[in-house]
Design a protein around this motif. Structure first.
Motif, PDB file in Angstrom:
ATOM      1  N   LYS A  50       0.832  -0.980   0.214  1.00  7.03           N
ATOM      2  CA  LYS A  50      -0.052  -0.198  -0.152  1.00  7.03           C
ATOM      3  C   LYS A  50       0.799   1.307  -0.200  1.00  7.03           C
ATOM      4  CE  LYS A  50      -4.499  -2.079   0.557  1.00  7.03           C
ATOM      5  NZ  LYS A  50      -5.262  -1.302  -0.638  1.00  7.03           N
ATOM      6  N   SER A  51       0.264   2.102  -0.616  1.00  9.73           N
ATOM      7  CA  SER A  51       0.846   3.551  -0.762  1.00  9.73           C
ATOM      8  C   SER A  51       0.447   4.582  -0.310  1.00  9.73           C
ATOM      9  CB  SER A  51       1.633   3.765  -2.050  1.00  9.73           C
ATOM     10  OG  SER A  51       1.051   4.251  -3.035  1.00  9.73           O
ATOM     11  N   CYS A  52       0.766   5.943   0.295  1.00  6.55           N
ATOM     12  CA  CYS A  52       0.165   7.108   0.919  1.00  6.55           C
ATOM     13  C   CYS A  52       1.257   8.077   0.373  1.00  6.55           C
ATOM     14  CB  CYS A  52      -0.689   7.382   2.410  1.00  6.55           C
ATOM     15  SG  CYS A  52      -0.964   5.852   2.909  1.00  6.55           S
ATOM     16  N   ALA A  53       0.370   9.213  -0.262  1.00  2.44           N
ATOM     17  CA  ALA A  53       1.566  10.238  -0.660  1.00  2.44           C
ATOM     18  C   ALA A  53       0.394  11.453  -0.201  1.00  2.44           C
ATOM     19  CB  ALA A  53       1.062  10.396  -2.349  1.00  2.44           C
ATOM     20  N   LEU A  54       0.923  12.337   0.232  1.00  2.00           N
ATOM     21  CA  LEU A  54       0.873  13.379   0.505  1.00  2.00           C
ATOM     22  C   LEU A  54       0.403  14.625  -0.256  1.00  2.00           C
ATOM     23  CD1 LEU A  54       0.261  15.165   3.249  1.00  2.00           C
ATOM     24  CD2 LEU A  54       2.559  16.363   3.375  1.00  2.00           C
ATOM     25  N   ILE A  55      -0.647  15.437  -0.747  1.00  6.30           N
ATOM     26  CA  ILE A  55      -0.782  16.567  -1.866  1.00  6.30           C
ATOM     27  C   ILE A  55      -1.458  17.325  -1.519  1.00  6.30           C
ATOM     28  CG2 ILE A  55      -1.022  14.592  -3.222  1.00  6.30           C
ATOM     29  CD1 ILE A  55      -3.849  14.580  -3.228  1.00  6.30           C
ATOM     30  N   PHE A  56      -1.415  18.437  -1.920  1.00  5.85           N
ATOM     31  CA  PHE A  56      -1.918  19.751  -1.612  1.00  5.85           C
ATOM     32  C   PHE A  56      -2.654  20.336  -2.065  1.00  5.85           C
ATOM     33  CE2 PHE A  56       2.215  19.082  -0.115  1.00  5.85           C
ATOM     34  CZ  PHE A  56       2.725  18.939   0.820  1.00  5.85           C
TER      35      PHE A  56
ATOM     36  N   PRO B  39      -6.862  18.807  -3.492  1.00  4.52           N
ATOM     37  CA  PRO B  39      -8.106  17.681  -3.188  1.00  4.52           C
ATOM     38  C   PRO B  39      -8.223  17.508  -4.685  1.00  4.52           C
ATOM     39  CG  PRO B  39      -8.235  19.940  -1.854  1.00  4.52           C
ATOM     40  CD  PRO B  39      -7.117  20.154  -3.000  1.00  4.52           C
ATOM     41  N   ASP B  40      -8.412  18.875  -5.450  1.00  2.00           N
ATOM     42  CA  ASP B  40      -8.935  17.838  -6.581  1.00  2.00           C
ATOM     43  C   ASP B  40      -8.110  16.789  -7.645  1.00  2.00           C
ATOM     44  OD1 ASP B  40     -10.929  19.665  -6.459  1.00  2.00           O
ATOM     45  OD2 ASP B  40      -9.754  21.631  -8.203  1.00  2.00           O
ATOM     46  N   TYR B  41      -6.558  16.396  -7.357  1.00  6.67           N
ATOM     47  CA  TYR B  41      -6.111  16.289  -7.631  1.00  6.67           C
ATOM     48  C   TYR B  41      -5.854  14.449  -7.191  1.00  6.67           C
ATOM     49  CZ  TYR B  41      -2.929  19.041  -9.494  1.00  6.67           C
ATOM     50  OH  TYR B  41      -2.062  20.327  -9.615  1.00  6.67           O
ATOM     51  N   GLU B  42      -6.871  14.568  -6.029  1.00  6.55           N
ATOM     52  CA  GLU B  42      -7.607  13.392  -5.401  1.00  6.55           C
ATOM     53  C   GLU B  42      -7.714  11.346  -6.071  1.00  6.55           C
ATOM     54  OE1 GLU B  42      -9.054  13.225  -0.986  1.00  6.55           O
ATOM     55  OE2 GLU B  42      -9.754  14.624  -1.903  1.00  6.55           O
ATOM     56  N   GLY B  43      -8.819  12.486  -7.438  1.00 10.14           N
ATOM     57  CA  GLY B  43      -9.123  11.127  -8.045  1.00 10.14           C
ATOM     58  C   GLY B  43      -8.386  10.546  -8.767  1.00 10.14           C
ATOM     59  N   VAL B  44      -7.115  11.523  -9.347  1.00 11.25           N
ATOM     60  CA  VAL B  44      -6.373  11.169 -10.181  1.00 11.25           C
ATOM     61  C   VAL B  44      -4.973  10.612  -9.916  1.00 11.25           C
ATOM     62  CG1 VAL B  44      -4.403  12.610 -12.276  1.00 11.25           C
ATOM     63  CG2 VAL B  44      -6.397  13.407 -11.802  1.00 11.25           C
ATOM     64  N   VAL B  45      -5.325  10.591  -9.190  1.00 10.26           N
ATOM     65  CA  VAL B  45      -3.786  10.146  -7.922  1.00 10.26           C
ATOM     66  C   VAL B  45      -4.385   8.920  -7.797  1.00 10.26           C
ATOM     67  CG1 VAL B  45      -2.405  10.071  -5.738  1.00 10.26           C
ATOM     68  CG2 VAL B  45      -2.445  12.134  -6.705  1.00 10.26           C
TER      69      VAL B  45
ATOM     70  N   SER C  94      -5.776   6.752  -9.079  1.00  5.74           N
ATOM     71  CA  SER C  94      -6.197   6.221 -10.438  1.00  5.74           C
ATOM     72  C   SER C  94      -4.666   5.534 -10.693  1.00  5.74           C
ATOM     73  CB  SER C  94      -6.559   7.376 -11.457  1.00  5.74           C
ATOM     74  OG  SER C  94      -6.216   7.757 -12.536  1.00  5.74           O
ATOM     75  N   ILE C  95      -3.373   6.686 -11.027  1.00  2.00           N
ATOM     76  CA  ILE C  95      -2.338   5.857 -10.853  1.00  2.00           C
ATOM     77  C   ILE C  95      -1.627   4.966 -10.044  1.00  2.00           C
ATOM     78  CG2 ILE C  95      -2.094   7.665 -12.511  1.00  2.00           C
ATOM     79  CD1 ILE C  95      -0.046   8.836 -10.377  1.00  2.00           C
ATOM     80  N   GLY C  96      -2.326   4.644  -8.905  1.00  2.00           N
ATOM     81  CA  GLY C  96      -1.820   3.227  -8.058  1.00  2.00           C
ATOM     82  C   GLY C  96      -1.660   4.499  -6.741  1.00  2.00           C
ATOM     83  N   VAL C  97      -1.651   5.645  -6.291  1.00  2.00           N
ATOM     84  CA  VAL C  97      -1.453   5.829  -5.307  1.00  2.00           C
ATOM     85  C   VAL C  97      -2.565   4.880  -4.048  1.00  2.00           C
ATOM     86  CG1 VAL C  97      -0.953   7.422  -3.460  1.00  2.00           C
ATOM     87  CG2 VAL C  97       0.162   7.730  -5.915  1.00  2.00           C
ATOM     88  N   ASP C  98      -2.888   4.374  -3.120  1.00  2.00           N
ATOM     89  CA  ASP C  98      -4.392   3.815  -2.341  1.00  2.00           C
ATOM     90  C   ASP C  98      -4.530   5.293  -1.820  1.00  2.00           C
ATOM     91  OD1 ASP C  98      -3.399   0.915  -3.103  1.00  2.00           O
ATOM     92  OD2 ASP C  98      -1.917   1.497  -2.301  1.00  2.00           O
ATOM     93  N   VAL C  99      -3.919   5.720  -0.931  1.00  2.80           N
ATOM     94  CA  VAL C  99      -4.696   6.802  -0.472  1.00  2.80           C
ATOM     95  C   VAL C  99      -3.543   8.491  -0.398  1.00  2.80           C
ATOM     96  CG1 VAL C  99      -5.209   7.327   2.057  1.00  2.80           C
ATOM     97  CG2 VAL C  99      -4.977   5.340   2.190  1.00  2.80           C
ATOM     98  N   PRO C 100      -4.415   9.020  -1.778  1.00  6.47           N
ATOM     99  CA  PRO C 100      -4.162  10.633  -1.061  1.00  6.47           C
ATOM    100  C   PRO C 100      -4.396  10.954   0.566  1.00  6.47           C
ATOM    101  CG  PRO C 100      -5.215   9.823  -3.225  1.00  6.47           C
ATOM    102  CD  PRO C 100      -5.611   8.633  -1.510  1.00  6.47           C
TER     103      PRO C 100
END
Length: 259
Positions: free
Chosen positions: A152-158, A160-166, A168-174
């Protein structure tokens, strides 16, 4: 159901194909759905078994990079009997983390270095959390880790609109900082002892509703509320809501609603 009689829980939201659904009795679950469940803290570990879910305990976690969230995250992780490995290209931060968290294995290097990750056993990682201040680096390192075998992978993003995109490319938990802040503030305000409720997405929020005379004596399923009731705080303490939970004037309902 028989399960809910033994172990009360409430499905508070379903995420499906980038959309969030507040469930009712008419909803079905499908493979790939992400389901959010409210349950008492003392029952949380029993829930997977009760639902027939194969649950493998987390044994190895990688944490990539430093941000204002890193030390709090490491503090929480080191409270559990798991192996934690921290990787950062910042030598001073590595020294700082090594001094504050002697139980954490600290490595100075680039977390985009596939050879370094392989050497440290990334293929055995149950969870990778990339939590730097660089959104792009977080996403790329989380995706790379999954490609190298992390479960599983998590990535900190800033954004919110990227959540769905992220996702879809393999990040389990934005991980979105706004959500972290919202959940922390809500916990402080409500002073709950065991109920954890998080802001789930941009179009959902947690609200508290006071039970008035009109609702007094009714069951939740008879109340015609336009919210999903997750829990009831009243004379018997706080309990997970069920359809036949009785309401009393003065009770506080913790609810999920669409913005």
């Amino acid at each position: 159901s028989e399960i809910r009689k033994k172990l009360p829980f409430t499905i508070v939201a379903i995420e499906r194909e980038g959309k969030t659904i507040i469930p009712s009795g008419e909803n079905f679950l499908f493979p790939g759905d992400v389901v959010y469940i409210a349950v008492k803290e003392e029952d949380a570990e029993k829930l997977p078994e009760a639902l027939g879910i194969d649950y493998e305990p987390v044994k190895l976690v990688f944490v990539f990079g430093y941000s204002k969230f890193t030390e709090e995250l490491l503090t929480q992780l080191t409270n559990f009997p798991i192996k934690v490995k921290f990787i950062s290209p910042d030598f001073e931060k590595c020294e700082e983390i090594a001094g504050k968290f002697p139980q954490v294995d600290v490595f100075h290097g680039e977390f985009s270095d596939a050879e370094l990750l392989k050497e440290e056993g990334i293929e055995r990682a149950d969870l990778v959390i990339s939590i730097t201040d660089d959104e792009e680096a977080n996403i790329l390192s989380a995706v790379l880790s999954k490609q190298l075998g992390a479960k599983k992978s998590c990535a900190l993003i800033f954004h919110p609109d990227y959540e769905g995109v992220v996702s879809s490319i393999g990040v389990d938990v934005p991980i979105v900082p706004r959500k972290l802040l919202a959940s922390k503030v809500y916990r402080l305000l409500s002073r709950r002892k065991f109920l954890e409720i998080f802001e789930l997405s941009r179009d959902l929020e947690v609200v508290e509703v006071k039970v008035d005379k009109e609702l007094d004596g009714k069951k939740i399923k008879e109340s015609d509320l336009c919210y999903l009731v997750v829990a009831v705080k009243g004379r018997r303490g706080t309990e997970i809501a069920k359809g036949d939970t009785p309401l009393h004037e003065g009770d506080t309902l913790i609810c999920i609603k669409k913005r």
